[in-house]
Write an enzyme that holds these catalytic residues in place. Structure first.
Site, PDB file in Angstrom:
ATOM      1  N   HIS A  74      15.148  -3.812 120.950  1.00 34.51           N
ATOM      2  CA  HIS A  74      15.871  -3.749 119.986  1.00 34.51           C
ATOM      3  C   HIS A  74      15.846  -4.117 118.544  1.00 34.51           C
ATOM      4  O   HIS A  74      15.550  -5.068 118.183  1.00 34.51           O
ATOM      5  CB  HIS A  74      17.575  -4.355 120.307  1.00 34.51           C
ATOM      6  CG  HIS A  74      18.592  -3.929 119.377  1.00 34.51           C
ATOM      7  ND1 HIS A  74      19.133  -2.683 119.853  1.00 34.51           N
ATOM      8  CD2 HIS A  74      19.305  -4.426 118.491  1.00 34.51           C
ATOM      9  CE1 HIS A  74      20.313  -2.420 118.901  1.00 34.51           C
ATOM     10  NE2 HIS A  74      20.362  -3.656 118.239  1.00 34.51           N
ATOM     11  N   LYS A  91      25.480   3.731 116.141  1.00 35.25           N
ATOM     12  CA  LYS A  91      24.970   3.355 114.928  1.00 35.25           C
ATOM     13  C   LYS A  91      23.497   3.012 114.892  1.00 35.25           C
ATOM     14  O   LYS A  91      22.979   2.828 115.734  1.00 35.25           O
ATOM     15  CB  LYS A  91      25.629   1.857 114.648  1.00 35.25           C
ATOM     16  CG  LYS A  91      25.240   0.988 113.457  1.00 35.25           C
ATOM     17  CD  LYS A  91      26.024  -0.314 113.280  1.00 35.25           C
ATOM     18  CE  LYS A  91      25.176  -1.475 114.017  1.00 35.25           C
ATOM     19  NZ  LYS A  91      26.017  -2.671 113.565  1.00 35.25           N
ATOM     20  N   LYS A 103      20.136   1.418 112.977  1.00 38.66           N
ATOM     21  CA  LYS A 103      19.595   0.489 112.261  1.00 38.66           C
ATOM     22  C   LYS A 103      18.564   1.004 111.075  1.00 38.66           C
ATOM     23  O   LYS A 103      17.867   1.813 111.479  1.00 38.66           O
ATOM     24  CB  LYS A 103      18.994  -0.804 112.988  1.00 38.66           C
ATOM     25  CG  LYS A 103      19.949  -1.484 113.778  1.00 38.66           C
ATOM     26  CD  LYS A 103      20.521  -2.366 113.012  1.00 38.66           C
ATOM     27  CE  LYS A 103      21.483  -3.476 113.648  1.00 38.66           C
ATOM     28  NZ  LYS A 103      22.143  -4.478 113.106  1.00 38.66           N
ATOM     29  N   ASP A 151      23.336   0.652 109.657  1.00 38.27           N
ATOM     30  CA  ASP A 151      23.452  -0.593 109.150  1.00 38.27           C
ATOM     31  C   ASP A 151      22.146  -0.974 108.755  1.00 38.27           C
ATOM     32  O   ASP A 151      21.163  -0.871 109.352  1.00 38.27           O
ATOM     33  CB  ASP A 151      23.776  -1.533 110.374  1.00 38.27           C
ATOM     34  CG  ASP A 151      23.971  -2.892 110.158  1.00 38.27           C
ATOM     35  OD1 ASP A 151      23.810  -3.369 108.949  1.00 38.27           O
ATOM     36  OD2 ASP A 151      23.850  -3.601 111.230  1.00 38.27           O
ATOM     37  N   GLU A 187      27.114   0.255 106.822  1.00 33.73           N
ATOM     38  CA  GLU A 187      27.526  -1.113 107.120  1.00 33.73           C
ATOM     39  C   GLU A 187      26.400  -2.008 106.029  1.00 33.73           C
ATOM     40  O   GLU A 187      25.232  -1.792 106.256  1.00 33.73           O
ATOM     41  CB  GLU A 187      27.221  -1.222 108.479  1.00 33.73           C
ATOM     42  CG  GLU A 187      27.399  -2.792 108.965  1.00 33.73           C
ATOM     43  CD  GLU A 187      27.569  -3.252 110.345  1.00 33.73           C
ATOM     44  OE1 GLU A 187      27.216  -4.285 110.592  1.00 33.73           O
ATOM     45  OE2 GLU A 187      27.508  -2.083 111.135  1.00 33.73           O
ATOM     46  N   ASP A 199      29.641  -6.730 106.659  1.00 28.10           N
ATOM     47  CA  ASP A 199      29.471  -7.874 107.509  1.00 28.10           C
ATOM     48  C   ASP A 199      28.781  -9.169 107.159  1.00 28.10           C
ATOM     49  O   ASP A 199      29.378 -10.208 107.288  1.00 28.10           O
ATOM     50  CB  ASP A 199      28.322  -7.040 108.582  1.00 28.10           C
ATOM     51  CG  ASP A 199      28.005  -7.743 109.644  1.00 28.10           C
ATOM     52  OD1 ASP A 199      28.647  -9.006 110.214  1.00 28.10           O
ATOM     53  OD2 ASP A 199      27.074  -7.537 110.633  1.00 28.10           O
ATOM     54  N   LYS A 210      33.062 -10.585 113.560  1.00 29.16           N
ATOM     55  CA  LYS A 210      32.264 -11.238 114.839  1.00 29.16           C
ATOM     56  C   LYS A 210      32.936 -12.483 115.114  1.00 29.16           C
ATOM     57  O   LYS A 210      32.711 -13.399 114.019  1.00 29.16           O
ATOM     58  CB  LYS A 210      30.733 -11.323 114.593  1.00 29.16           C
ATOM     59  CG  LYS A 210      30.225  -9.912 114.284  1.00 29.16           C
ATOM     60  CD  LYS A 210      28.634 -10.158 113.611  1.00 29.16           C
ATOM     61  CE  LYS A 210      27.896  -8.978 113.722  1.00 29.16           C
ATOM     62  NZ  LYS A 210      26.622  -9.036 112.889  1.00 29.16           N
ATOM     63  N   GLU A 252      32.067  -2.630 118.462  1.00 26.75           N
ATOM     64  CA  GLU A 252      30.705  -2.402 118.798  1.00 26.75           C
ATOM     65  C   GLU A 252      30.344  -3.472 120.007  1.00 26.75           C
ATOM     66  O   GLU A 252      29.090  -3.813 120.153  1.00 26.75           O
ATOM     67  CB  GLU A 252      29.804  -2.846 117.671  1.00 26.75           C
ATOM     68  CG  GLU A 252      28.189  -2.439 117.639  1.00 26.75           C
ATOM     69  CD  GLU A 252      27.609  -2.628 116.488  1.00 26.75           C
ATOM     70  OE1 GLU A 252      26.396  -2.865 116.556  1.00 26.75           O
ATOM     71  OE2 GLU A 252      28.159  -2.659 115.405  1.00 26.75           O
TER      72      GLU A 252
END
Length: 377
Positions: free
Chosen positions: A22, A167, A169, A202, A228, A253, A277, A331
């Site tokens: 990831h 989403k 990255k 993001d 984001e 964020d 979060k 998410e």
């Protein structure tokens, strides 16, 4: 009468492999380290919480190693001997001995909520005011992937779990190439999927003002529906400029790691959505304050993730289902990115949503054999 006195606080580090690498803006994870914190009462009731950061200390300065040291040496001594129904006072007193360390504090906050709810025989959501929904939308994050690989994963997720929101990255590579990759993917999906899907990006705060203003309009034209944190956390002026100039909702964020940060974003009119979060904010209590500030100001809130495992994700699902202000979906896909679980049962994902678990506490119990297997030596 149930004895709510905390008798013991222990922690251990688990290393859980991921189903695939990831990618973040600055690193790529192949496994997720999790600090599993256990709180035990004098009556033997146990509760659990997770200390998890997304991809390591690059994000917020904490790691499972630093969290374990903080919990064992500084937080646990404040907690032991206190009652679970003093949770608010315990969290206040933890602030007196450790500044910041929000991810570590989130782990003990959730563990105490779990143990307290189990002792009372109720779900954690009831400690938060009760449920306003029984499930929540889940966006799937793809990390940094080539076009064909991303399309294959999106197709798999749509057909397998029913995701309709994805989403991507950005921020790790050349901005122009990154932008071209995401724009091409967004247009390809618009042609491929008749009903369309939601594509979000993001950047993990890695672009400067000029880079963001140069490339975000291209992504807006391609159909990206949410930006984001494209720019650094402290630069609320630029975040506000992006919010006003691009015509696409902007989510803060990295800029919001406390209720005070949320207030600053509100005052600066810097974002449309706040990523909540429970980990980065220091637990469920601080998350409640953060959502209250955003909701009062008319901002939406998104149930964001630090790639928590099943226990941490269950805590965030209870929160998202108990707090009306989590109005921009979630998410909370973390357990689906893990190759294995360490709990006796799994969270339920279907039709692009995750269901609020039933039962006392968080509704999940660790599998002691699996916990032992994944515990780091």
């Amino acid at each position: 009468m149930t004895n709510l006195t905390i008798e013991r606080v222990t922690s251990r580090i688990l290393d859980i492999p991921l189903i695939r690498p990831h990618g973040f803006a600055t690193t790529t994870a192949t496994a997720q380290p999790i600090l599993l914190v256990e709180v035990t009462t004098a009556d033997g009731v146990r509760g659990w919480g997770e200390g998890v950061v997304p991809g390591g200390p690059w994000w917020g300065g904490e790691s499972v190693e630093t969290m374990k040291a903080i919990v064992d040496r500084y937080l646990a001594p404040v907690m032991v001997g206190r009652r679970l129904d003093e949770l608010a006072g315990i969290m206040r007193d933890l602030e007196k001995v450790v500044a910041n360390a929000r991810f570590a504090k989130a782990a003990v906050d959730v563990a105490m909520h779990d143990a307290w709810a189990r002792a009372l025989g109720i779900p954690v959501r009831d400690l938060l005011g009760g449920a306003v929904r029984d499930s929540v939308d889940v966006t799937w994050a793809l990390g940094v992937l080539p076009l064909e690989t991303a399309l294959e994963e999106i197709d798999e997720r749509m057909n397998g779990v029913g995701h309709r929101s994805f989403k991507l990255k950005m921020g790790a590579g050349d901005p122009a190439e990154d932008t071209a990759r995401v724009a091409e993917l967004t247009r390809a999906l618009a042609d491929k999927v008749p009903g369309g899907v939601s594509i979000r990006i993001d950047v993990n705060a890695r672009w400067d003002r000029l880079t963001a203003l140069r490339h975000l309009p291209t992504l807006a034209d391609a159909g990206v529906q949410l930006f984001e944190q494209p720019t650094p956390a402290h630069d609320l002026a630029t975040l506000r400029e992006i919010t006003r100039r691009t015509g696409v909702p902007v989510m803060a964020d990295e800029s919001v790691c406390s209720p005070a940060d949320a207030l600053a974003v509100v005052q600066a009119e810097a974002a449309d959505v706040i990523a909540v979060k429970t980990t980065k904010l220091g637990g469920l209590r601080e998350s409640l304050k953060t959502v209250a500030i955003a909701e009062t100001a008319g901002l939406a809130c998104h149930g964001a993730t630090s790639l928590e495992g099943p226990i941490g994700t269950a805590a965030s699902v209870h929160f998202a289902c108990a707090v009306e202000g989590i109005s921009y979906g979630s998410e909370l896909f973390g357990p689906m990115l893990l190759k294995e679980t360490y709990t006796q049962t799994d969270l339920e994902y279907a039709d692009g949503r995750v269901t609020l678990p039933e039962g006392p506490g968080l509704g999940l119990l660790p599998d002691d054999d699996k916990v032992a297997f994944y515990t780091r030596d």
